[in-house]
Design an enzyme around this catalytic site. Structure first.
Site, PDB file in Angstrom:
ATOM      1  N   GLY A 270      -0.221  -4.973   0.411  1.00 46.88           N
ATOM      2  CA  GLY A 270      -1.482  -4.929  -0.533  1.00 46.88           C
ATOM      3  C   GLY A 270      -1.028  -5.721  -2.020  1.00 46.88           C
ATOM      4  O   GLY A 270      -2.164  -6.042  -2.476  1.00 46.88           O
TER       5      GLY A 270
ATOM      6  N   ALA B 260       0.655  -1.177   0.171  1.00 44.59           N
ATOM      7  CA  ALA B 260      -0.052   0.219   0.029  1.00 44.59           C
ATOM      8  C   ALA B 260       0.912   1.207   0.076  1.00 44.59           C
ATOM      9  O   ALA B 260       2.115   1.357   0.212  1.00 44.59           O
ATOM     10  CB  ALA B 260      -0.977   0.198   1.085  1.00 44.59           C
TER      11      ALA B 260
ATOM     12  N   GLU C 182      -2.020  -9.461  -1.496  1.00 45.84           N
ATOM     13  CA  GLU C 182      -3.574  -9.284  -1.511  1.00 45.84           C
ATOM     14  C   GLU C 182      -4.256  -9.025  -2.800  1.00 45.84           C
ATOM     15  O   GLU C 182      -5.271  -9.952  -3.081  1.00 45.84           O
ATOM     16  CB  GLU C 182      -4.103  -8.240  -0.455  1.00 45.84           C
ATOM     17  CG  GLU C 182      -3.779  -8.501   1.109  1.00 45.84           C
ATOM     18  CD  GLU C 182      -4.074  -7.585   2.174  1.00 45.84           C
ATOM     19  OE1 GLU C 182      -5.011  -7.864   2.959  1.00 45.84           O
ATOM     20  OE2 GLU C 182      -3.644  -6.244   1.840  1.00 45.84           O
TER      21      GLU C 182
ATOM     22  N   GLU D 151       2.670  -6.218   7.053  1.00 42.48           N
ATOM     23  CA  GLU D 151       1.936  -5.528   8.025  1.00 42.48           C
ATOM     24  C   GLU D 151       2.135  -5.419   9.427  1.00 42.48           C
ATOM     25  O   GLU D 151       2.049  -4.269  10.291  1.00 42.48           O
ATOM     26  CB  GLU D 151       0.425  -5.257   7.867  1.00 42.48           C
ATOM     27  CG  GLU D 151      -0.084  -5.098   6.347  1.00 42.48           C
ATOM     28  CD  GLU D 151      -0.130  -6.055   5.289  1.00 42.48           C
ATOM     29  OE1 GLU D 151      -0.346  -5.939   4.162  1.00 42.48           O
ATOM     30  OE2 GLU D 151       0.883  -7.091   5.469  1.00 42.48           O
TER      31      GLU D 151
END
Length: 700
Positions: free
Chosen positions: A104, A63, A107, A127
């Site tokens: 991310g 992210a 993901e 994370e």
């Protein structure tokens, strides 16, 4: 489509390429065109399959952390919505992964039906290292691909796995040695032609079935992983979220994961860990050392001293693939030192963290000598000899005579004046401090001490070497004890008086461990050896009634089985000793001190507040460039709790006004300088500006 997302065709297969330098982070300006492209391709009957790929050096590496806490972080389309779009495809989708698929990025890739990779790709959900957990389904989808227990390890540790392991575990379907995108196109076309049913990751059940039936193994694995979490919230929530992936319906687990994410991201621990993430990157920015300043080549390092510290420093270089010549004064001392290094590597092999082959390779880079002349071909020479100025000067005089032109000469001094050491050579611009922390092969911090005449390319070289040997560097200025040990002295100044006035060692240590430190100062003293502090005090003409008395009785800590605590044979567990409490009471009577009950709050105020105060003085003097540099020193070198972000960050959470008020109280009560509030601290408290970036000094 846009500069950030392009769509090309290879026959009936569409290739969506993301290009958001430098690491293809999932910024809103990327997400928006990506979603539009995916929707268009999903609804295009001419497209039979889709490849999701990335330009540049990596797949999506995560992210955009700079968007955290801003409207852009959740603006539609967010990552969760992108993944829902991917999962709505009735035609096969494949992520073609090179570089890193982290956070991310992974993901997003798990939103595709399939994943393929090149051999050097890495996968991870890091994370937890930012005090959060995957917030777009990572804790719910990864268990469905590799099983809950393996997913738990990846998510709770935050550590990546390589492509081969990812293939073995089922995270990726294929590895392609070359032409990744072309092979991904071929792969997805074959899937489309086969007509085999397409099952989204969210709908897979086979890898979680065993845990659904019996969670015993999962719970045992979770308990083992959490032993290392030391009071951090995020690892516990990671465990909860992965457990939910097994015990809850998918959508309920997904919703609960999001709630955990929001709670964590708004909490102080995540703020602290995100602060440290950026602080470490800021610490690498040093005034006068821009991108135009190139490091000198370091092809061989020399280490003087093969004791605990010298051996650890040598191992750090060997671990980084840099050949080392290590020097000792006698062959016996050299043999003992190299044997200890080999023994340390043997322990790593037994633990499974190192292979025999890797051990042999590292030791093969080591050469030992008792002759200074054998250091003449070294590009960087670090002395790790006795902490005494006369000894250091003698060593540097010898190095000045034999080191080749351009060789960098570094002192591992913990306290001494690097400018005075440099002045003992004819090349002060080539001299600096490189303060490692014991055990040097384990501890991450490297205080790089910039002397008045240290050349910019010498600093650049030290920073580059730190990266090569996996250290976290912070450039500091010259003063007694630099940043870490100077603040440690302030933190320790009241320890003796706290005991005399009524506290016990175990009471003080409990305040520290409750705060989040791995151990308290008295247990730490026993571990390090009380004789070290005793020797230092005597050299400075100082005394400590209780500490000196313990040493005079031969109580040096764990190595003698007695110190502030008593240690049973073969145990490192400290136990309170009535003899020590009696000694404390005796010394209090001798000094006419009436002992009283001392609260945990008082212990914290008289130890941790002076540490913060000294940090502010260090910033005032320009010994550290940024308050965040101070935090990096204490997190990586002294065990300050990660979840509190370092002493200066924690001070702002605690309230600078409160700290100033209590320092003034204790200064008025004791008259001690350690409590006199720094002008910078008072100003930051009164103006409400905080300490962050308060002053850029000469160290930067």
């Amino acid at each position: 489509m846009t500069d950030y997302v392009t769509v090309s065709r290879d026959g009936d297969v569409a290739i969506v390429t993301l290009d958001n330098p430098p690491v293809n982070s999932l910024s809103h300006h990327l997400r928006e065109p990506l979603n539009a492209a995916l929707v268009a391709l999903r609804d295009d009957a001419a497209v039979k399959g889709v490849v999701l790929a990335c330009a540049g050096r990596t797949f999506v590496a995560g992210a955009d952390i700079t968007e955290f806490g801003t409207p852009k972080a959740t603006a539609s389309p967010n990552l969760r919505e992108l993944i829902v779009t991917l999962e709505s495809f009735a035609k096969p989708t494949v992520a073609a992964i090179h570089g890193t698929a982290f956070g991310g990025g992974l993901e997003l890739a798990m939103g595709c039906h399939f994943r393929v990779a090149d051999p050097n790709a890495k996968f991870g959900l890091p994370e937890v290292k930012l005090g959060i957990l995957p917030g777009a389904g990572g804790t719910v989808r990864l268990p469905r691909l590799i099983g809950p227990e393996k997913a738990l390890k990846v998510i709770v540790s935050g550590n990546p796995i390589g492509a081969r392991e990812a293939l073995e575990e089922g995270l990726v379907e294929a590895i392609f040695e070359s032409d990744l995108v072309a092979n991904a196109v071929k792969f997805v076309r074959e899937k489309a032609i086969s007509g085999a049913p397409l099952i989204a990751v969210r709908d897979r059940q086979d890898r979680i079935a065993a845990a659904k039936a019996d969670l015993t193994g999962f719970d045992a694995a979770a308990a083992e992983l959490l032993k290392k979490s030391r009071g951090l919230d995020a690892p516990k929530r990671c465990v909860d979220a992965v457990r939910n992936a097994v015990t809850m319906p998918f959508d309920q687990a997904l919703t609960t994961e999001r709630k955990y994410f929001v709670d964590l991201v708004e909490g102080d621990q995540s703020k602290a860990q995100r602060h440290l993430f950026f602080a470490q990157r800021e610490a690498a920015k040093v005034a006068g050392v821009g991108p135009d300043v190139k490091p000198r080549p370091v092809k061989r390092a020399g280490i003087i001293g093969a004791g605990t510290m010298g051996g650890g420093i040598a191992m750090s270089f060997l671990n980084g693939g840099i050949p080392v010549t290590i020097l000792e004064m006698t062959q016996d001392a050299l043999d003992r030192g190299t044997a200890n290094m080999a023994k340390n590597y043997d322990i790593s092999v037994k633990r499974g963290s190192l292979t025999e082959e890797a051990k042999a390779k590292r030791l093969g880079l080591l050469a030992g000598t008792t002759d200074y002349a054998d250091l003449a071909d070294c590009d960087l020479i670090i002395e790790a000899v006795f902490e005494e100025m006369a000894v250091k000067k003698e060593v540097f005089g010898k190095l000045d005579a034999i080191a080749k032109p351009g060789a960098i000469l570094a002192s591992n001094t913990s306290y001494l004046d690097v400018n005075e050491i440099a002045a003992s050579t004819s090349r002060p611009s080539d001299v600096l401090g490189m303060h490692f922390f014991s055990p040097a092969n384990v501890m991450k911090l490297l205080e790089i001490v910039r002397g008045e005449k240290t050349a910019p390319d010498v600093l650049a070289t030290a920073l580059d070497v730190a990266k090569r040997i996996a250290k976290v560097p912070v450039v500091v200025g010259v003063c007694h004890g630099f940043v870490g040990n100077r603040m440690l002295a302030a933190r320790s100044a009241e320890l003796e008086d706290l005991l005399l006035e009524g506290a016990t060692p175990q009471q003080v240590d409990k305040v520290f461990t409750d705060f989040g430190w791995p151990m308290g100062p008295f247990a730490m003293g026993d571990l390090a050896g009380l004789d070290i502090g005793w020797r230092n005090r005597k050299s400075l003409g100082k005394t400590a009634a209780i500490g000196d008395a313990l040493c005079e009785q031969g109580r040096f800590g764990q190595k003698t089985g007695k110190g502030y605590y008593i240690y049973e044979a073969g145990s490192r567990a400290p136990k309170p000793d009535p003899e020590v409490e009696a000694l404390i009471e005796e010394k209090a009577r001798e000094k006419g001190v009436n002992r009283r009950d001392i609260s945990a709050d008082e212990i914290a105020e008289r130890t941790m507040y002076p540490m913060v105060n000294e940090g502010a003085k260090i910033l005032e003097e320009g010994i550290a460039a940024r308050s965040s540099d101070v935090d990096i020193v204490w997190i990586n070198g002294y065990g300050f709790p990660v979840g509190k972000g370092g002493p200066m960050f924690w001070a702002e959470l605690e309230g600078l006004g409160r700290i100033v008020e209590r320092l003034e109280f204790w200064h008025g009560r004791t008259g001690k300088d350690v409590f006199a509030p720094a002008a910078l601290l008072k100003r930051a408290a009164s103006e409400g500006t905080g300490l962050s970036g308060a002053r850029k000094g000469k160290a930067a």
